[in-house]
Design an enzyme around this catalytic site. Structure first.
Site, mmCIF file in Angstrom:
data_model
loop_
_atom_site.group_PDB
_atom_site.id
_atom_site.type_symbol
_atom_site.label_atom_id
_atom_site.label_comp_id
_atom_site.label_asym_id
_atom_site.label_seq_id
_atom_site.Cartn_x
_atom_site.Cartn_y
_atom_site.Cartn_z
ATOM 1 N N ASP A 180 0.814 -1.224 0.000
ATOM 2 C CA ASP A 180 0.000 0.000 0.000
ATOM 3 C C ASP A 180 0.847 1.274 0.000
ATOM 4 O O ASP A 180 0.412 2.314 0.493
ATOM 5 C CB ASP A 180 -0.963 0.031 1.209
ATOM 6 C CG ASP A 180 -1.756 -1.255 1.321
ATOM 7 O OD1 ASP A 180 -2.280 -1.701 0.288
ATOM 8 O OD2 ASP A 180 -1.835 -1.818 2.429
ATOM 9 N N LYS A 197 2.489 2.029 -5.197
ATOM 10 C CA LYS A 197 3.157 1.522 -6.415
ATOM 11 C C LYS A 197 2.308 1.793 -7.647
ATOM 12 O O LYS A 197 2.828 2.148 -8.703
ATOM 13 C CB LYS A 197 3.396 0.001 -6.308
ATOM 14 C CG LYS A 197 4.326 -0.392 -5.200
ATOM 15 C CD LYS A 197 4.372 -1.891 -5.014
ATOM 16 C CE LYS A 197 3.109 -2.474 -4.425
ATOM 17 N NZ LYS A 197 2.813 -2.122 -3.039
ATOM 18 N N GLY A 213 -4.307 -4.162 -4.159
ATOM 19 C CA GLY A 213 -5.290 -3.145 -4.520
ATOM 20 C C GLY A 213 -4.527 -1.892 -4.863
ATOM 21 O O GLY A 213 -4.011 -1.215 -3.979
ATOM 22 N N HIS A 214 -4.358 -1.627 -6.147
ATOM 23 C CA HIS A 214 -3.556 -0.485 -6.568
ATOM 24 C C HIS A 214 -4.468 0.706 -6.894
ATOM 25 O O HIS A 214 -5.180 0.687 -7.892
ATOM 26 C CB HIS A 214 -2.672 -0.876 -7.760
ATOM 27 C CG HIS A 214 -1.587 -1.838 -7.373
ATOM 28 N ND1 HIS A 214 -0.702 -2.380 -8.252
ATOM 29 C CD2 HIS A 214 -1.240 -2.317 -6.152
ATOM 30 C CE1 HIS A 214 0.139 -3.175 -7.595
ATOM 31 N NE2 HIS A 214 -0.177 -3.153 -6.327
ATOM 32 N N GLN A 247 2.187 -6.006 -3.126
ATOM 33 C CA GLN A 247 2.546 -6.094 -1.709
ATOM 34 C C GLN A 247 3.874 -5.348 -1.454
ATOM 35 O O GLN A 247 4.252 -4.505 -2.249
ATOM 36 C CB GLN A 247 2.636 -7.550 -1.229
ATOM 37 C CG GLN A 247 1.281 -8.256 -1.124
ATOM 38 C CD GLN A 247 0.731 -8.740 -2.450
ATOM 39 O OE1 GLN A 247 1.415 -9.383 -3.215
ATOM 40 N NE2 GLN A 247 -0.512 -8.437 -2.726
HETATM 41 P P1 IMP Z 1 -2.533 -12.935 1.768
HETATM 42 O O1 IMP Z 1 -1.585 -12.325 0.794
HETATM 43 O O2 IMP Z 1 -3.986 -12.686 1.426
HETATM 44 O O3 IMP Z 1 -2.250 -14.367 2.054
HETATM 45 O O4 IMP Z 1 -2.333 -12.165 3.185
HETATM 46 C C1 IMP Z 1 -1.131 -12.274 3.938
HETATM 47 C C2 IMP Z 1 -0.772 -10.935 4.569
HETATM 48 O O5 IMP Z 1 -0.396 -10.005 3.565
HETATM 49 C C3 IMP Z 1 -1.932 -10.292 5.351
HETATM 50 O O6 IMP Z 1 -1.392 -9.595 6.462
HETATM 51 C C4 IMP Z 1 -2.492 -9.302 4.344
HETATM 52 O O7 IMP Z 1 -3.161 -8.234 4.995
HETATM 53 C C5 IMP Z 1 -1.205 -8.839 3.668
HETATM 54 N N1 IMP Z 1 -1.425 -8.336 2.313
HETATM 55 C C6 IMP Z 1 -1.645 -9.066 1.197
HETATM 56 N N2 IMP Z 1 -1.760 -8.277 0.124
HETATM 57 C C7 IMP Z 1 -1.583 -7.021 0.558
HETATM 58 C C8 IMP Z 1 -1.560 -5.754 -0.098
HETATM 59 O O8 IMP Z 1 -1.700 -5.632 -1.324
HETATM 60 N N3 IMP Z 1 -1.346 -4.676 0.698
HETATM 61 C C9 IMP Z 1 -1.142 -4.783 2.038
HETATM 62 N N4 IMP Z 1 -1.150 -5.942 2.692
HETATM 63 C C10 IMP Z 1 -1.378 -7.053 1.955
#
Ligand code: IMP
Length: 427
Positions: A13, A16, A40-41, A223
């Site tokens: 977040d 990017k 979520g971009h 991420q």
């Molecule tokens: P997963 O990727 O859904 O398995 O989640 C694993 C961890 O990564 C959790 O803490 C999510 O909140 C975090 N996470 C996954 N994608 C994002 C992102 O795009 N932005 C921020 N945190 C993320």
């Protein structure tokens, strides 16, 4: 043949998407290389405001080939919805392509992500429950189905039959839930295949063509480094690599071709989901940053945990990615604060340390050592040149550069394209 990798330098977040949208105006190709629709971009540009999950942020430039690379896991339903919504809003998606090697998120991945989280109870990871972890697990276990697999219906049915038999044992015997129907899943994925077939390609050739034409290629991360399964706060991490090295693996280009690695940092820190965050603010200042910055998950709507800039983590992130430059986003969110803190070291069990520990238990015990700087207390949103920023804001950015260990190429004072100030050139 310049290639710039745009990488999240914190916990995701960081902005990017807005940086890629900006740079993509000059790009021949943009490739997403990791994650899935957990990303979520958020992008604000002349087309409006968008929250992209799978489609690369270069989609708004019709001359940019946009690739969802082999390193991404794709929920076909989410992708189809995203394409439809973009088209409805007048955004052309005919230049979007999906790697035939990209893995698919299947209904059992979605179910298992939720069931596994429930089973973890108090130790839940706070995943986005989009099936990301189970899909990457299946990729490594060689139980995955790839986008190209949608194009051969007979082979798809055979492969699904054996996988669903196996998954149904887990669903029914381990979790006591209803089994999935092969016919239903097969029928649904055949429909997805029909809809997505025009987009599915051998995409490494397309990237090679762009490079051979000397066009700018962007590798778009998802991420952030501190969520990387190797270098992040494991096991409170995501399940695909979010660092620059993955840019090559997840898009299909060699490491010799990357010219610049741009680390995207927020001017403060935020994190969504569970896991350690040494500079988290659980007070009024944290709330103020959250409200001013609308720090709520783009995908999940969950409130983000907010805190001061963590330079120990930032330097670590720069090291493992080899950042050649940084983009500092959301400086404007700090405009109203009378003073700012930057974490320059940690106190761990009575010792001062300047590295980011691998162990989450150690990180939980780390107390930030802060340096305090004066706030500028004036709006920066309309500033368009670095030397026109208030002196105290310049001092803050210069200090971040020093601590991160690379020059700031961009400083952002708002979400719009015009609100990105070039401090030093990226290339
Ligand atoms: P997963 O990727 O859904 O398995 O989640 C694993 C961890 O990564 C959790 O803490 C999510 O909140 C975090 N996470 C996954 N994608 C994002 C992102 O795009 N932005 C921020 N945190 C993320």
């Amino acid at each position: 043949m310049p290639v710039i990798a745009v990488i999240g330098a914190q916990w995701g977040d960081e902005g990017k998407g807005r940086v890629v949208d900006l740079l993509a105006q000059q790009a021949g190709a943009v490739a997403r290389f990791s994650g899935g629709d957990n990303a979520g971009h958020t992008i604000v540009n002349p087309f409006g405001k968008f929250a992209l999950q799978l489609v690369p942020s270069g989609i708004f430039n019709p001359r940019t080939v946009c690739i969802i690379g082999n390193g991404v896991v794709i929920n076909p339903k989410v992708l189809i919805d995203e394409i439809d919504k973009l088209e409805e809003r007048g955004v052309d998606t005919s230049h979007l392509f999906v790697s035939d090697r990209a893995q698919l998120i299947m209904p059992y991945h979605l179910l298992l992500d939720g069931l596994e989280e429930e089973a973890r109870g108090g130790k839940a990871l706070g995943t986005t429950r989009k099936g990301i972890g189970p899909a990457f697990t299946d990729k490594a276990a060689r139980l995955g189905i790839r986008a190209g697999g949608l194009l051969d219906r007979e082979a798809l049915r055979e492969r699904l039959r054996s996988i669903i038999d196996y998954k149904n044992v887990i669903l029914t015997k381990v979790y006591g839930v209803k089994p999935l129907s092969l016919d239903e899943v097969y029928g649904q994925y055949c429909q997805y295949g029909e809809r997505l077939s025009p987009y599915i390609r051998e995409t490494t050739i397309m990237l090679d063509e762009a490079l051979n034409k000397n066009e700018l290629v962007l590798l778009e991360g998802a991420q952030g480094t501190l969520l990387d399964p190797d270098f992040g706060t494991y096991p409170y991490s995501t399940s695909s690599s979010s660092i620059a090295g993955q840019g090559c693996l997840g898009a299909g280009i060699g490491p010799t071709r990357i010219n610049a690695v741009l680390g995207v940092y927020k001017a403060y820190c935020s994190r969504v989901g569970a896991g350690p965050m040494p500079t988290e603010l659980k007070d009024k200042t944290g709330e103020l940053i959250r409200e001013r910055g609308h720090e709520y998950g783009t995908v999940s709507g969950r409130p983000r945990r907010c805190g001061w800039f963590d330079a120990v983590a930032a330097r670590f992130s720069s090291r493992v990615n080899g950042f050649t430059g940084a983009a500092i986003t959301r400086l404007d969110i700090l405009d109203i604060l009378p003073s700012l803190k930057i974490c320059v070291a940690y106190e761990l069990d009575g010792k001062t340390i300047d590295y980011f520990p691998a162990s989450v238990a150690a990180l939980e015990r780390c107390q930030p050592v802060y340096e305090e700087l004066e706030g500028w207390e004036t709006s920066t949103a309309d500033v368009r040149q670095f030397n026109k920023l208030p002196a105290k804001a310049r001092k803050y950015v210069n200090r971040l550069e020093e601590l991160i260990g690379c020059p700031a190429n961009l400083v952002c004072v708002g979400p719009e394209r015009g609100q990105a100030i070039e401090k030093t050139p990226i290339l």
